[in-house]
Design a protein around this motif. Sequence first.
Motif, PDB file in Angstrom:
ATOM      1  N   ALA A 188       0.831  -1.214   0.000  1.00 26.49           N
ATOM      2  CA  ALA A 188       0.000   0.000   0.000  1.00 26.49           C
ATOM      3  C   ALA A 188       0.863   1.262   0.000  1.00 26.49           C
ATOM      4  N   VAL A 189       1.953   1.252   0.770  1.00 28.50           N
ATOM      5  CA  VAL A 189       2.840   2.432   0.813  1.00 28.50           C
ATOM      6  C   VAL A 189       3.446   2.676  -0.575  1.00 28.50           C
ATOM      7  N   GLN A 190       3.883   1.595  -1.217  1.00 26.39           N
ATOM      8  CA  GLN A 190       4.470   1.761  -2.559  1.00 26.39           C
ATOM      9  C   GLN A 190       3.417   2.283  -3.539  1.00 26.39           C
ATOM     10  N   ALA A 191       2.179   1.773  -3.428  1.00 31.62           N
ATOM     11  CA  ALA A 191       1.106   2.237  -4.323  1.00 31.62           C
ATOM     12  C   ALA A 191       0.814   3.714  -4.085  1.00 31.62           C
ATOM     13  N   PHE A 192       0.872   4.139  -2.835  1.00 35.64           N
ATOM     14  CA  PHE A 192       0.684   5.572  -2.541  1.00 35.64           C
ATOM     15  C   PHE A 192       1.813   6.394  -3.150  1.00 35.64           C
ATOM     16  N   LEU A 193       3.066   5.910  -2.989  1.00 32.15           N
ATOM     17  CA  LEU A 193       4.212   6.655  -3.547  1.00 32.15           C
ATOM     18  C   LEU A 193       4.120   6.702  -5.083  1.00 32.15           C
ATOM     19  N   ALA A 209      -0.952   5.600  -7.072  1.00 30.73           N
ATOM     20  CA  ALA A 209      -2.064   4.728  -7.486  1.00 30.73           C
ATOM     21  C   ALA A 209      -3.226   4.807  -6.495  1.00 30.73           C
ATOM     22  N   ILE A 210      -2.925   5.072  -5.223  1.00 29.94           N
ATOM     23  CA  ILE A 210      -3.982   5.246  -4.204  1.00 29.94           C
ATOM     24  C   ILE A 210      -3.666   6.490  -3.378  1.00 29.94           C
ATOM     25  N   GLY A 211      -4.694   6.946  -2.640  1.00 31.90           N
ATOM     26  CA  GLY A 211      -4.509   8.123  -1.790  1.00 31.90           C
ATOM     27  C   GLY A 211      -3.874   7.742  -0.465  1.00 31.90           C
ATOM     28  N   PHE A 212      -3.425   8.768   0.253  1.00 33.36           N
ATOM     29  CA  PHE A 212      -2.796   8.550   1.562  1.00 33.36           C
ATOM     30  C   PHE A 212      -3.756   7.839   2.513  1.00 33.36           C
ATOM     31  N   ASP A 213      -5.008   8.295   2.521  1.00 30.97           N
ATOM     32  CA  ASP A 213      -5.946   7.693   3.472  1.00 30.97           C
ATOM     33  C   ASP A 213      -6.512   6.356   2.986  1.00 30.97           C
ATOM     34  N   ASP A 214      -6.064   5.871   1.824  1.00 36.82           N
ATOM     35  CA  ASP A 214      -6.430   4.519   1.385  1.00 36.82           C
ATOM     36  C   ASP A 214      -5.497   3.472   1.994  1.00 36.82           C
ATOM     37  N   ILE A 215      -4.321   3.899   2.482  1.00 40.33           N
ATOM     38  CA  ILE A 215      -3.318   2.919   2.949  1.00 40.33           C
ATOM     39  C   ILE A 215      -3.924   2.046   4.056  1.00 40.33           C
ATOM     40  N   ALA A 216      -4.541   2.692   5.042  1.00 44.08           N
ATOM     41  CA  ALA A 216      -5.107   1.925   6.163  1.00 44.08           C
ATOM     42  C   ALA A 216      -6.217   1.001   5.670  1.00 44.08           C
TER      43      ALA A 216
END
Length: 378
Positions: free
Chosen positions: A310-315, A318-325
């Motif tokens: 998820a962190v890599q996808a955010f970087l 591909a996803i937003g910061f608040d999607d990680i959780a």
Amino acid sequence: VKKWVKKRVTILGSTGSIGKQAIEVIQAHSELFEVVGLVAGHDADALAVQARELNVDRTGLGSAAAEEMAAFEGADVVLNAVVGAAGLRASVAALKAGKRLALANKESLVAGGDACTRAAMEGGGEIVPVDSEHAAIAQALQGVERSHVKRILLTASGGPFRTRTDLSDVTPDEALAHPTWSMGPKITVDSATLMNKGLEVIEAHHLFGFEYDRIDVVVHPQSAVHGIVEMVDGTMLLEAAPTDMRIPIQSALSWPDRLPYEANLDLEALGSLDFEPVNMQKFPLVEIAYEAGRCGGLYPAVMNAANEIAVQAFLDRAIGFDDIAGVVRESIDEIADEVSAEDLAKSDLDAVLHADEGARDVARRMIEKRTRLVGDRS
Ligand SMILES: NC(=O)c1ccc[n+]([C@@H]2O[C@H](COP(=O)([O-])OP(=O)(O)OC[C@H]3O[C@@H](n4cnc5c(N)ncnc54)[C@H](OP(=O)(O)O)[C@@H]3O)[C@@H](O)[C@H]2O)c1
């Protein structure tokens, strides 16, 4: 007169933030330490430069090289500064080979804490923490009678979004701008989501053997106090130091000795020390980590793997910061539905590596689902 024998150190993840600072520490104490092996992920050029400068002929790239180097008989200390669960096999190999493992790679203990503990028992290795909070707790616990300890507290800077209310439009650049520490990108994002603190709670559980209800987190924006040990009579031991990772790196290499270092915490310039509770609604990954830790078995490995993806996808935007959780939570839930309770209770290395791989696939699916939904809406 006892002749001082230099400690021979291998550095895994030598081209990263911790790896480079470890080299500085060793160069500053070249009468005490020497580097005998270096491993990086993929940056062969940077690795070659380090090898020339340190006169090291034993080098390697990737996780398999790290695992092999960790067991190298010509080394006394293995400093594991690889990022992510990619460092787990190397931690286990070092402990099995009876080494001192100076551990920065917290993901090793989060994903494979039990496997590491067993490897240390089998091979006689020992873990000395490099993570500043755990280095602080280890120092504060020295000479303390265990039954006198009520709980331990890890401090968190609160990251760059401590006072920001809306996290829906956070960009990678904003998440990478940490207020007090300069670190690699993955841990910097983990510090912004506060997952870093969740990982550290699980790391502390394995390092110090306290149950989760005796490990707390407190936000301390100045990052001057790194760890606190609270005694049964209300007395607290606070360990404070400048925000400079070379201090805990040096301490792990020389432990239990202490070497001089030119740094000081200017208390008058600091003025005050603030403490506040963690906002669990805003930073749900802390609670998720406590839950995964309490469930034990493969849960922390699944959580850690999903978080890495998820962190890599955010970087990668591909996803937003608040999607990680959300991705982490959904990945854990999906695996808890799919896998039997008996299998989830396992904690041997093979099971952990298998769960790590499976959780990465599930997390990728969760991310695809989200990006499809966003695509459908726009
Ligand atoms: N930075 C800090 O202040 C800090 C503080 C406390 C704890 N930690 C922990 O220390 C670890 C390292 O953090 P960092 O900030 O130094 O990360 P970083 O700057 O991203 O460096 C990571 C290092 O790991 C190497 N690497 C990546 N994948 C690898 C693989 N599969 N096999 C072998 N090596 C691999 C990288 O090599 P390439 O350069 O070739 O990619 C690089 O040398 C993390 O677990 C982090 O949580 C860091």
